[in-house]
Design a protein around this motif. Sequence first.
Motif, short mmCIF file in Angstrom:
data_model
loop_
_atom_site.label_atom_id
_atom_site.label_comp_id
_atom_site.label_asym_id
_atom_site.label_seq_id
_atom_site.Cartn_x
_atom_site.Cartn_y
_atom_site.Cartn_z
N ARG A 29 0.83 -1.21 0.00
CA ARG A 29 0.00 0.00 0.00
C ARG A 29 0.86 1.26 0.00
O ARG A 29 0.61 2.19 -0.77
N LEU A 32 2.74 1.68 -3.45
CA LEU A 32 1.86 2.15 -4.51
C LEU A 32 1.43 3.60 -4.28
O LEU A 32 1.29 4.36 -5.23
N GLU A 33 1.23 3.96 -3.03
CA GLU A 33 0.90 5.35 -2.72
C GLU A 33 2.04 6.29 -3.12
O GLU A 33 1.81 7.34 -3.70
N GLN A 34 3.26 5.89 -2.83
CA GLN A 34 4.43 6.70 -3.19
C GLN A 34 4.60 6.81 -4.69
O GLN A 34 5.14 7.79 -5.19
N ARG A 35 4.15 5.82 -5.43
CA ARG A 35 4.32 5.80 -6.88
C ARG A 35 3.00 6.03 -7.62
O ARG A 35 2.84 5.65 -8.76
N ARG A 36 2.08 6.71 -6.93
CA ARG A 36 0.74 6.95 -7.46
C ARG A 36 0.77 7.60 -8.84
O ARG A 36 0.03 7.20 -9.73
N GLU A 37 1.62 8.59 -9.04
CA GLU A 37 1.66 9.29 -10.32
C GLU A 37 2.13 8.38 -11.45
O GLU A 37 1.61 8.43 -12.55
N GLU A 38 3.14 7.54 -11.16
CA GLU A 38 3.60 6.57 -12.17
C GLU A 38 2.50 5.58 -12.50
O GLU A 38 2.29 5.22 -13.66
N LEU A 39 1.81 5.12 -11.49
CA LEU A 39 0.71 4.16 -11.66
C LEU A 39 -0.39 4.79 -12.51
O LEU A 39 -0.89 4.18 -13.46
N LYS A 40 -0.74 6.03 -12.17
CA LYS A 40 -1.77 6.74 -12.93
C LYS A 40 -1.36 6.92 -14.39
O LYS A 40 -2.16 6.69 -15.30
#
Length: 77
Positions: A29, A32-40
């Motif tokens: 969690r 993924l939160e730290q890499r939210r922009e990459e994921l988006k």
Amino acid sequence: MDPETDRLISQGAHFLGVTKKDLVAEAVRMYLEQRREELKAGMVEAMRVLDGSLRSDVALLTGLTVEEIDAVGGIDE
């Protein structure tokens, strides 16, 4: 998972007083939160590629461009 990573998870869970499962869940969690922009960005790119056609599905799954798929004979829709 490799033995070294499993060892780190076991030690971390032990010293934090949580289960390995809970430690991994929280770590994922946070990661993924730290890499939210990459994921988006990845999700937006996938949606841009998909247009509802079989050809776009194949392009996304294979990493080939639509032009490359067409160059090797294309796909019958």
